[in-house]
Structure formats: structure tokens, C-alpha cells
Design a protein around this motif. Structure first.
Motif, PDB file in Angstrom:
ATOM      1  N   PHE A   1       0.822  -1.214   0.000  1.00 46.63           N
ATOM      2  CA  PHE A   1       0.000   0.000   0.000  1.00 46.63           C
ATOM      3  C   PHE A   1       0.857   1.265   0.000  1.00 46.63           C
ATOM      4  CE2 PHE A   1      -2.257   3.432   2.179  1.00 46.63           C
ATOM      5  CZ  PHE A   1      -3.374   3.547   1.346  1.00 46.63           C
ATOM      6  N   SER A   2       1.935   1.260   0.747  1.00 53.57           N
ATOM      7  CA  SER A   2       2.785   2.455   0.802  1.00 53.57           C
ATOM      8  C   SER A   2       3.478   2.725  -0.530  1.00 53.57           C
ATOM      9  CB  SER A   2       3.833   2.308   1.907  1.00 53.57           C
ATOM     10  OG  SER A   2       4.665   1.176   1.659  1.00 53.57           O
ATOM     11  N   VAL A   3       3.512   1.714  -1.403  1.00 53.68           N
ATOM     12  CA  VAL A   3       4.195   1.854  -2.694  1.00 53.68           C
ATOM     13  C   VAL A   3       3.211   2.192  -3.814  1.00 53.68           C
ATOM     14  CG1 VAL A   3       5.665   0.703  -4.389  1.00 53.68           C
ATOM     15  CG2 VAL A   3       5.939   0.203  -1.946  1.00 53.68           C
ATOM     16  N   ILE A   4       2.077   1.464  -3.858  1.00 50.30           N
ATOM     17  CA  ILE A   4       1.151   1.640  -4.989  1.00 50.30           C
ATOM     18  C   ILE A   4      -0.225   2.134  -4.564  1.00 50.30           C
ATOM     19  CG2 ILE A   4       2.342  -0.066  -6.400  1.00 50.30           C
ATOM     20  CD1 ILE A   4       0.228  -2.090  -5.667  1.00 50.30           C
ATOM     21  N   GLY A   5      -0.434   2.341  -3.264  1.00 54.18           N
ATOM     22  CA  GLY A   5      -1.706   2.882  -2.801  1.00 54.18           C
ATOM     23  C   GLY A   5      -2.876   1.964  -3.089  1.00 54.18           C
ATOM     24  N   ARG A   6      -3.982   2.556  -3.506  1.00 55.03           N
ATOM     25  CA  ARG A   6      -5.204   1.780  -3.721  1.00 55.03           C
ATOM     26  C   ARG A   6      -5.106   0.806  -4.893  1.00 55.03           C
ATOM     27  NH1 ARG A   6      -9.672   6.268  -5.271  1.00 55.03           N
ATOM     28  NH2 ARG A   6      -8.666   7.380  -3.563  1.00 55.03           N
ATOM     29  N   LYS A   7      -4.063   0.929  -5.696  1.00 54.81           N
ATOM     30  CA  LYS A   7      -3.881  -0.023  -6.798  1.00 54.81           C
ATOM     31  C   LYS A   7      -3.615  -1.435  -6.291  1.00 54.81           C
ATOM     32  CE  LYS A   7      -2.209   3.304 -10.225  1.00 54.81           C
ATOM     33  NZ  LYS A   7      -1.064   3.724 -11.072  1.00 54.81           N
ATOM     34  N   VAL A   8      -3.361  -1.573  -4.995  1.00 52.46           N
ATOM     35  CA  VAL A   8      -3.197  -2.906  -4.419  1.00 52.46           C
ATOM     36  C   VAL A   8      -4.468  -3.726  -4.609  1.00 52.46           C
ATOM     37  CG1 VAL A   8      -4.000  -2.323  -2.094  1.00 52.46           C
ATOM     38  CG2 VAL A   8      -2.300  -4.121  -2.401  1.00 52.46           C
ATOM     39  N   LEU A   9      -5.601  -3.050  -4.777  1.00 54.97           N
ATOM     40  CA  LEU A   9      -6.873  -3.751  -4.990  1.00 54.97           C
ATOM     41  C   LEU A   9      -6.984  -4.352  -6.393  1.00 54.97           C
ATOM     42  CD1 LEU A   9      -9.352  -1.310  -3.222  1.00 54.97           C
ATOM     43  CD2 LEU A   9      -8.524  -3.510  -2.391  1.00 54.97           C
ATOM     44  N   LEU A  10      -6.005  -4.077  -7.243  1.00 57.22           N
ATOM     45  CA  LEU A  10      -5.997  -4.739  -8.550  1.00 57.22           C
ATOM     46  C   LEU A  10      -5.822  -6.245  -8.399  1.00 57.22           C
ATOM     47  CD1 LEU A  10      -3.870  -2.246 -10.693  1.00 57.22           C
ATOM     48  CD2 LEU A  10      -6.303  -2.802 -10.982  1.00 57.22           C
ATOM     49  N   LEU A  11      -5.170  -6.672  -7.328  1.00 56.73           N
ATOM     50  CA  LEU A  11      -4.977  -8.115  -7.106  1.00 56.73           C
ATOM     51  C   LEU A  11      -6.310  -8.834  -6.893  1.00 56.73           C
ATOM     52  CD1 LEU A  11      -1.781  -8.019  -4.867  1.00 56.73           C
ATOM     53  CD2 LEU A  11      -1.951  -8.947  -7.172  1.00 56.73           C
ATOM     54  N   PRO A  12      -7.163  -8.407  -5.950  1.00 57.78           N
ATOM     55  CA  PRO A  12      -8.474  -9.060  -5.852  1.00 57.78           C
ATOM     56  C   PRO A  12      -9.326  -8.853  -7.093  1.00 57.78           C
ATOM     57  CG  PRO A  12      -8.313  -7.203  -4.327  1.00 57.78           C
ATOM     58  CD  PRO A  12      -6.952  -7.467  -4.843  1.00 57.78           C
ATOM     59  N   PHE A  13      -9.190  -7.711  -7.759  1.00 61.97           N
ATOM     60  CA  PHE A  13      -9.924  -7.474  -9.008  1.00 61.97           C
ATOM     61  C   PHE A  13      -9.611  -8.561 -10.023  1.00 61.97           C
ATOM     62  CE2 PHE A  13      -9.574  -5.601 -13.315  1.00 61.97           C
ATOM     63  CZ  PHE A  13     -10.921  -5.371 -13.567  1.00 61.97           C
ATOM     64  N   VAL A  14      -8.332  -8.875 -10.190  1.00 63.92           N
ATOM     65  CA  VAL A  14      -7.918  -9.919 -11.141  1.00 63.92           C
ATOM     66  C   VAL A  14      -8.414 -11.292 -10.687  1.00 63.92           C
ATOM     67  CG1 VAL A  14      -5.922 -11.142 -12.100  1.00 63.92           C
ATOM     68  CG2 VAL A  14      -5.931  -8.638 -11.991  1.00 63.92           C
TER      69      VAL A  14
END
Length: 224
Positions: free
Chosen positions: A194-207
Motif C-alpha cells: 500500500f505504501s508503494v502503490i496505494g489503492r492499486k493494491v486492490l488490482l490483485l483481488p480485481f484480477v
């Protein structure tokens, strides 16, 4: 009370270990996201409900309305998951549920910087739908978005297996323990990224939701 049925050996894809633990991994990411981003667990309703009553007692109308909205989203998810399988069939509903959850996850990524409860509202809906839709793994009633009962059941399974050496106790310990492990791995990964990519971490559950959608939806009808 027995929480696992080890007699049945063939399960639909949605209840097998690979698919179910993928959902649990995604649940750990979504759950931890609310905590690391806003200090709020958005995959459960107990904490939100307590904050709601605090706002009621303190007369904080704005927070009361926002907390009430997330509560309504959670209730809506349960209602949809309880009613729609009867009309669509279980497998079709599971497929639709995963597609909707992918959209909800993506919406959290794309939402502007509005009030944090509005940003997390889609995750409240996602959690409720998934909690009521994907709740069994190889005969065990397991949650993908919460962890407390999984820890409890895994511990009880371990204790019972040590005491009585029954195969169903070890199965219970294994399934619930794997759920806790995969959930925890997702949470740790979310916190680290999260500290690196922020909310883009949610791309993992999205995929994950996108990949599981056709996997479950295209399962042959013969599979039970």
C-alpha cells in the motif's frame, strides 16, 4: 457441533481449495486495505455499527448518515445473496456475484478522493455478498472476508485431533487453518504494497474475481 462434512469427496469448483483460498487471499487484501488506508475494517459490520451508535450518542449527524449508508450497503449485499440464487440458480449467481465484485473493487480504485466511508462503501457491499455466497470449502462452513471464526474452528480442530486423532478433526484443522493463512498472506501483502502503490493494491483481488468468474461459470453441469 460438527462444522465439516468429510463424507463427500467431490465438490463444485467454488468449494474446492484453489478457488476458495484465492477468494480468502483476496478477502485479506480487501480487509487490510480499509485498515491501512483509513483505519476502518470495511469487510465487517461490527466496528462500523459501534461507530454508528457512537455518532448517535454524540449527535454527529453527518457521520451517522454515512455509517448508516455503509450499514445499508452491507444489508443490501446479504439480501441480494439470499434472494437471487433462488431465481438465477446457485452457479449463475456465483458467476454474477464475482463479476459484480470485480466492478466494485475497480470502483474503489477509480473513485475520487471523497469521504473515506464513501470510498469504502463498495467494499461493504462486496463483503456481504461474498460472505453469504461463498461460505463452504470442502464441507466446512468457512468465511472468506472475516477471520475470527476461522481461527476458532482451526484451533478447535487441532485440539480435537490431538485428543482423539479423528480424520474429520484434522480436515477441519487443515481447511480453517489454510483459510487463516491465505487471508493473512493477503493482508500482509496489502500492508507491504500500500505504501508503494496505494489503492492499486486492490488490482490483485480485481484480477482474482475476474479469473474465477469464468472458471466457476463454465464448470460442467455434471460437477456436484
Amino acid at each position: 457441533m460438527r462444522n465439516c462434512n468429510t463424507i463427500r469427496t467431490t465438490y463444485p469448483r467454488s468449494e474446492r481449495i484453489p478457488a476458495f483460498m484465492s477468494l480468502t487471499f483476496a478477502g485479506g487484501i480487501c480487509g487490510c486495505y480499509g485498515v491501512v488506508a483509513f483505519g476502518t475494517f470495511a469487510c465487517g459490520e461490527t466496528g462500523n455499527l459501534l461507530h454508528l451508535w457512537k455518532s448517535v450518542a454524540g449527535g454527529n449527524l453527518a457521520d451517522m448518515l454515512l455509517r448508516g449508508l455503509t450499514l445499508a450497503m452491507f444489508i443490501l449485499g446479504i439480501v441480494l445473496a439470499a434472494i437471487l440464487p433462488d431465481h438465477l440458480g446457485k452457479k449463475r449467481w456465483q458467476t454474477i456475484c464475482l463479476a459484480v465484485e470485480a466492478i466494485l473493487t475497480l470502483s474503489v480504485i477509480l473513485l475520487p478522493d471523497i469521504h473515506f466511508l464513501l470510498q469504502l462503501a463498495p467494499l461493504f457491499l462486496l463483503a456481504a455478498m461474498q460472505y453469504h455466497t461463498f461460505n463452504h470449502c470442502e464441507g466446512c462452513a468457512v468465511a472468506t472476508v472475516f477471520c475470527s471464526n476461522n481461527i476458532r474452528q482451526s484451533t478447535l480442530g487441532m485440539v480435537d485431533w490431538i485428543r482423539h486423532k479423528q480424520p474429520e478433526s484434522f480436515h477441519r484443522f487443515k481447511i480453517y487453518g489454510m483459510a487463516v493463512l491465505s487471508y493473512s498472506i493477503g493482508a500482509v501483502l496489502c500492508a507491504a504494497l500500500f505504501s508503494v502503490i496505494g489503492r492499486k493494491v486492490l488490482l490483485l483481488p480485481f484480477v482474482i474475481y475476474l479469473l474465477l468468474c469464468p472458471l466457476i461459470g463454465l464448470e460442467p453441469k455434471q460437477a456436484k
